[in-house]
Enzyme design. Structure first.
Site, PDB file in Angstrom:
ATOM      1  N   CYS A  82      35.001  60.866  41.161  1.00 25.20           N
ATOM      2  CA  CYS A  82      36.523  60.750  41.245  1.00 25.20           C
ATOM      3  C   CYS A  82      36.877  60.484  40.032  1.00 25.20           C
ATOM      4  O   CYS A  82      36.332  59.285  39.306  1.00 25.20           O
ATOM      5  CB  CYS A  82      36.754  59.697  42.345  1.00 25.20           C
ATOM      6  SG  CYS A  82      38.437  59.542  42.753  1.00 25.20           S
ATOM      7  N   PRO A  83      38.124  60.776  39.654  1.00 26.21           N
ATOM      8  CA  PRO A  83      39.010  61.926  40.019  1.00 26.21           C
ATOM      9  C   PRO A  83      38.655  63.165  39.730  1.00 26.21           C
ATOM     10  O   PRO A  83      39.455  64.004  39.782  1.00 26.21           O
ATOM     11  CB  PRO A  83      40.357  61.135  39.826  1.00 26.21           C
ATOM     12  CG  PRO A  83      39.968  60.735  38.495  1.00 26.21           C
ATOM     13  CD  PRO A  83      38.854  60.185  38.510  1.00 26.21           C
TER      14      PRO A  83
END
Length: 75
Positions: free
Chosen positions: A14-15
């Site tokens: 992430c992200p």
């Protein structure tokens, strides 16, 4: 499920899976389907939130052998 474009986000945290998905969807036309494969367990929650926030449709999601597969339909 048939899809128009494939995105391999395995190994990314992430992200990055969402950012790469956003970029890939921007290059697609309305109604096309993007398949995304990711290994980040947080991506399940992230893709659900991304669909709600952007209006793109999370058509299907699944998990097999620690790989999460998402099918996103471009709005």
């Amino acid at each position: 499920m048939e899809f128009s474009k494939d995105l391999d986000a395995r190994g990314l945290n992430c992200p990055l899976p969402i950012l790469k998905t956003k970029k890939a969807l921007a290059d697609m036309t309305t109604g096309q389907i993007l398949r995304v494969q990711a290994t980040d367990p947080g991506s399940v929650r992230d893709f659900q939130a991304f669909a709600r926030q952007t209006g793109n449709d999370l058509v299907q999601q699944s998990e097999e052998n620690d790989v999460f597969t998402f099918f996103m339909k471009r709005k």
